[in-house]
Motif scaffolding. Structure first.
Motif, PDB file in Angstrom:
ATOM      1  N   LEU A  92       0.827  -1.208   0.000  1.00 22.71           N
ATOM      2  CA  LEU A  92       0.000   0.000   0.000  1.00 22.71           C
ATOM      3  C   LEU A  92       0.864   1.263   0.000  1.00 22.71           C
ATOM      4  N   ALA A  93       2.023   1.194   0.693  1.00 20.46           N
ATOM      5  CA  ALA A  93       2.920   2.355   0.723  1.00 20.46           C
ATOM      6  C   ALA A  93       3.467   2.684  -0.654  1.00 20.46           C
ATOM      7  N   ASP A  94       3.504   1.690  -1.558  1.00 16.77           N
ATOM      8  CA  ASP A  94       3.945   1.927  -2.937  1.00 16.77           C
ATOM      9  C   ASP A  94       2.814   2.427  -3.833  1.00 16.77           C
ATOM     10  N   ARG A  95       1.585   2.322  -3.358  1.00 15.88           N
ATOM     11  CA  ARG A  95       0.430   2.668  -4.189  1.00 15.88           C
ATOM     12  C   ARG A  95      -0.281   3.927  -3.707  1.00 15.88           C
ATOM     13  N   ILE A  96      -0.139   4.242  -2.427  1.00 13.57           N
ATOM     14  CA  ILE A  96      -0.869   5.346  -1.820  1.00 13.57           C
ATOM     15  C   ILE A  96       0.138   6.347  -1.267  1.00 13.57           C
ATOM     16  N   ASP A  97      -0.208   7.618  -1.287  1.00 16.35           N
ATOM     17  CA  ASP A  97       0.648   8.654  -0.711  1.00 16.35           C
ATOM     18  C   ASP A  97       0.979   8.297   0.743  1.00 16.35           C
ATOM     19  N   ALA A  98       2.274   8.208   1.059  1.00 22.33           N
ATOM     20  CA  ALA A  98       2.697   7.791   2.393  1.00 22.33           C
ATOM     21  C   ALA A  98       2.169   8.721   3.471  1.00 22.33           C
ATOM     22  N   GLU A 130       4.493   1.496   9.755  1.00 20.18           N
ATOM     23  CA  GLU A 130       5.934   1.257   9.633  1.00 20.18           C
ATOM     24  C   GLU A 130       6.430   1.262   8.187  1.00 20.18           C
ATOM     25  N   PRO A 131       5.771   0.551   7.252  1.00 22.73           N
ATOM     26  CA  PRO A 131       6.247   0.620   5.860  1.00 22.73           C
ATOM     27  C   PRO A 131       6.095   2.020   5.265  1.00 22.73           C
ATOM     28  N   ALA A 132       4.984   2.697   5.588  1.00 19.79           N
ATOM     29  CA  ALA A 132       4.769   4.042   5.051  1.00 19.79           C
ATOM     30  C   ALA A 132       5.830   4.996   5.583  1.00 19.79           C
ATOM     31  N   ARG A 133       6.153   4.861   6.861  1.00 21.87           N
ATOM     32  CA  ARG A 133       7.174   5.718   7.465  1.00 21.87           C
ATOM     33  C   ARG A 133       8.546   5.477   6.839  1.00 21.87           C
ATOM     34  N   ALA A 134       8.855   4.201   6.557  1.00 22.20           N
ATOM     35  CA  ALA A 134      10.153   3.870   5.967  1.00 22.20           C
ATOM     36  C   ALA A 134      10.317   4.463   4.578  1.00 22.20           C
ATOM     37  N   SER A 135       9.210   4.653   3.863  1.00 25.45           N
ATOM     38  CA  SER A 135       9.292   5.253   2.527  1.00 25.45           C
ATOM     39  C   SER A 135       9.104   6.763   2.572  1.00 25.45           C
TER      40      SER A 135
END
Length: 341
Positions: free
Chosen positions: A72-78, A125-130
């Protein structure tokens, strides 16, 4: 020439500085919530099994959905993903706090709160990392990673002590509501920072993106080994934190304040490890540092298991915290510096 690994360099960037301060507030809130949830579950039920069940409710969604969170972090604005996750966290904290305040809290309320926090972490966590790498130039990433890890280490030192004294002074509801303020801080800061534009978003179905991520990990031997070690550590070794209320009450015979001090030992050790990481990385290779840290970490946990003296247990937890800080920082530095944009 300035050392790009100096953590202070990243704080010169306004966007990252605001984000880092909000992250400290967010993690303090999360750690206070987790501490109080465990203490309250054991106070209500007196059952070690029920305490384990509460933390299982948080672990299962985080374990099962973190890869989905990465997709989701690759598809949606973090920024939107982090905001939704922290809004969910605030709702969970306020919900549990109100049930305790009105004296209606039951085990299922705590289990639901733990589940919502696990869901929050899986998305956050994944969104934050990106997200945070886009707040500063790429050469400064090596200095930013220890700071992000330090936010967790220092917060784990401070939060349990704050929570323990708040519980003793004003009761558990005040701790839950204070935790919600930490999540709200991150929500506010997301409107103030301006990250660089992200790469093109992923296309195709979620299932295709999920399979691509697994193939990417499997095709990179370094990533596969590091993530396997991190997964095993999170699944088996970190569980000791969740059983500390039992250990503190039945073995060491201390109250919520003593439990707070005991739990803060892990954060104190982690902060020590993070502050000394720059010195260590000049003398030991990341691979050897990771292996050595995990070895000493497990020895320290075994020492704590056999201890019935408060300060010996405190010391063992400090050592475990130092080693865990080294391990996590090595993992993050390697992943963030080697992974493609």
């Amino acid at each position: 020439m300035e050392d790009k690994a100096n953590p202070l360099l990243a704080l010169r960037e306004r966007g990252f500085r605001l984000y880092w301060l909000a992250l400290v507030a967010q993690v303090i809130g999360q750690e206070m919530f987790a501490f109080t949830l465990g203490w309250l579950a054991f106070e209500i039920t007196g059952s070690q099994a029920q305490l384990g069940f509460i933390y299982l409710c948080g672990f299962v969604p985080q374990f099962a959905l973190t890869l989905l969170g990465g997709v989701l972090a690759d598809r949606i604005d973090a920024r939107k993903l982090i905001g939704a996750a922290q809004a969910n966290a605030a709702i969970a904290m306020i919900f549990v706090g109100l049930t305790v305040m009105f004296g209606v809290a039951q085990l299922w309320h705590l289990a639901l709160g733990a589940f919502l926090m696990g869901l929050t972490n899986a998305m956050d966590e994944p969104a934050r990392a990106s997200f945070y790498p886009r707040l500063l130039p790429r050469p400064l990433l090596r200095s930013a990673v220890p700071l992000v890890s330090m936010a967790f280490g220092s917060s784990r030192m401070i939060a349990p002590s704050i929570a323990g004294f708040l519980i003793a002074a004003a009761g558990a509801p005040s701790t839950f509501l204070t935790s919600a303020a930490g999540a709200s801080t991150m929500l506010a800061v997301l409107f103030l920072v301006r990250p660089a534009r992200a790469e093109a978003r992923s296309h195709g179905s979620l299932l295709d993106n999920f399979a691509d991520s697994l193939r990417y990990i499997r095709g990179n031997e370094v990533f596969a080994k590091i993530l396997t070690a991190a997964l095993l550590n999170a699944t088996f070794a970190m569980g000791f934190l969740h059983m500390l209320p039992v250990f503190a009450k039945e073995v060491l015979h201390v109250d919520a304040r003593g439990l707070g001090i005991l739990t803060s030992a892990v954060g104190l050790g982690a902060l020590t490890g993070l502050l000394s990481y720059a010195w260590m990385q000049l003398r030991v290779s990341p691979r050897n540092l990771m292996v050595g840290a995990l070895t000493v970490y497990n020895v320290a946990l075994m020492g704590m298991a056999f201890s019935d003296w408060f300060w010996v247990s405190f010391g063992m937890l400090c050592i475990a915290g130092v080693c865990h800080g080294y391990f996590l920082t090595c993992v993050q530095v390697i992943l963030q510096t080697l992974v493609e944009d």
